[in-house]
Design an enzyme around this catalytic site. Structure first.
Site, PDB file in Angstrom:
ATOM      1  N   TYR A   1       0.831  -1.195   0.000  1.00 33.17           N
ATOM      2  CA  TYR A   1       0.000   0.000   0.000  1.00 33.17           C
ATOM      3  C   TYR A   1       0.872   1.253   0.000  1.00 33.17           C
ATOM      4  O   TYR A   1       1.640   1.490   0.934  1.00 33.17           O
ATOM      5  CB  TYR A   1      -0.939   0.025   1.203  1.00 33.17           C
ATOM      6  CG  TYR A   1      -2.006  -1.045   1.212  1.00 33.17           C
ATOM      7  CD1 TYR A   1      -2.328  -1.766   0.063  1.00 33.17           C
ATOM      8  CD2 TYR A   1      -2.705  -1.343   2.372  1.00 33.17           C
ATOM      9  CE1 TYR A   1      -3.308  -2.746   0.086  1.00 33.17           C
ATOM     10  CE2 TYR A   1      -3.688  -2.316   2.395  1.00 33.17           C
ATOM     11  CZ  TYR A   1      -3.984  -3.018   1.255  1.00 33.17           C
ATOM     12  OH  TYR A   1      -4.956  -3.995   1.270  1.00 33.17           O
ATOM     13  N   SER A   2       0.719   2.054  -1.049  1.00 30.32           N
ATOM     14  CA  SER A   2       1.491   3.299  -1.205  1.00 30.32           C
ATOM     15  C   SER A   2       2.975   3.062  -0.991  1.00 30.32           C
ATOM     16  O   SER A   2       3.653   3.838  -0.311  1.00 30.32           O
ATOM     17  CB  SER A   2       0.959   4.383  -0.256  1.00 30.32           C
ATOM     18  OG  SER A   2      -0.357   4.742  -0.588  1.00 30.32           O
TER      19      SER A   2
END
Length: 322
Positions: free
Chosen positions: A61-62
């Site tokens: 995630y990111s």
């Protein structure tokens, strides 16, 4: 807030899990709607104050910044022993060989990176983000078992895959005396119920907790059909998950929400929480109202007639989400 055991374990988790894909450095994420640290921290704090003790993120995630932001917020706002922290491994973190997958090398590398970003020496639930067809099941399960033995991981979980794949992995672990999965994080909501055919009965039989992702169908269950949002306009994967025939399900949710005078999100989440196999839906929260609705859904009692009204319009879908 209500708390239940995660599967057949002795660990208590809140009936709502806060999914943290929404939080990360926007420039390093794949989504334009990602919230930066300043915007994320109040929502994480609100979740804690509402009694949510279960937080789910992932290394991918990111580009790892979700883990960093969530780790710092939880250190500032909570006691580590009182929260259940989950993250994931498998999807690509860097280009080139061994930058993804469930090999022993990848798993051993990525857990250390995740722990460093989270600022903790263990995670409560370490999940494989998807099935890896390119790595022997024995290699993956033994590596995960070794993480548990090393104290870096308390429990292990899996995510979307076919039921036969999950059964194979569980059988392999049992045969060798290795740690078995205690949870399944799968795609399950009022617009997609194909998991009821095989995966959910398997989890019920084996005492595996179920943690549905996208319980509100990326928000489609919370708004009029055809409404375009910032997320839906750029969500190429999400737009492959739904069909025009799903409109009748959204309309059923809308009718019941109007009758009950509650937001549609509460109705859709309450339906999931009434399913015996479901432990805790994983909700995304970009605004305070998202958390308020999720918490309220825990207390929203639906009658069998209302549950049937929500079930009835569903039609079969191709198997997706894996």
């Amino acid at each position: 807030m209500q708390y239940v055991k995660l599967g057949s374990t002795g660990m208590d988790v809140s009936r709502i899990c806060l999914g943290c894909m929404t939080y990360g450095v926007p420039e390093r994420g794949a989504h334009e709607w990602t919230l930066d640290e300043e915007a994320s921290r109040p929502l994480i704090r609100q979740a804690l104050e509402a009694g949510i003790n279960f937080f789910d993120t992932a290394n991918v995630y990111s580009d790892g910044t979700s883990e960093e932001i969530v780790g710092r917020a939880l250190r500032d706002f909570a006691r580590r022993d009182e929260i259940v922290l989950a993250t994931k491994v498998n999807l690509r973190m860097r280009p080139g060989p061994n930058g993804a997958g469930l090999s022993r090398k990848a798993i051993m590398t990525e857990i250390d990176h995740s722990l460093a970003r989270l600022g903790t020496d263990y995670v409560d639930l370490y999940q494989i983000h998807r099935f890896d067809p390119h790595t022997p099941v024995e290699e993956t399960m033994e590596a995960l078992h070794d993480l548990v033995r090393a104290g870096k991981v308390r429990y292990i979980g899996a995510s979307s895959m076919y039921a036969w794949q999950f059964a194979k992995m569980q059988y392999t672990a049992e045969r060798h005396g290795w740690t078995k999965f205690v949870s399944m994080q799968n795609y399950y909501n009022l617009l997609y119920r194909e998991e009821e055919r095989e995966m959910l009965p398997l989890c019920a039989d084996q005492g595996v907790g179920v943690l549905p992702w996208s319980p509100l169908a990326r928000g489609r269950l919370t708004r009029d059909w055809g409404t375009v949002t910032e997320r839906s306009a750029t969500d190429e994967f999400g737009n492959t998950l739904y069909a025009e025939g799903d409109r009748v399900v959204v309309e059923a949710v809308t009718r019941l929400a109007e009758e009950r005078d509650v937001p549609r999100a509460q109705v859709a989440l309450a339906w999931l929480l009434h399913q015996n196999t479901v432990t805790a839906p994983i909700i995304g929260a970009a605004r305070p109202q998202h958390i308020e609705d999720a918490v309220a859904a825990v207390e929203l009692e639906l009658s069998e007639k209302e549950l049937e009204e929500l079930r009835r319009p569903y039609s079969a879908h191709p198997v997706i989400g894996h």
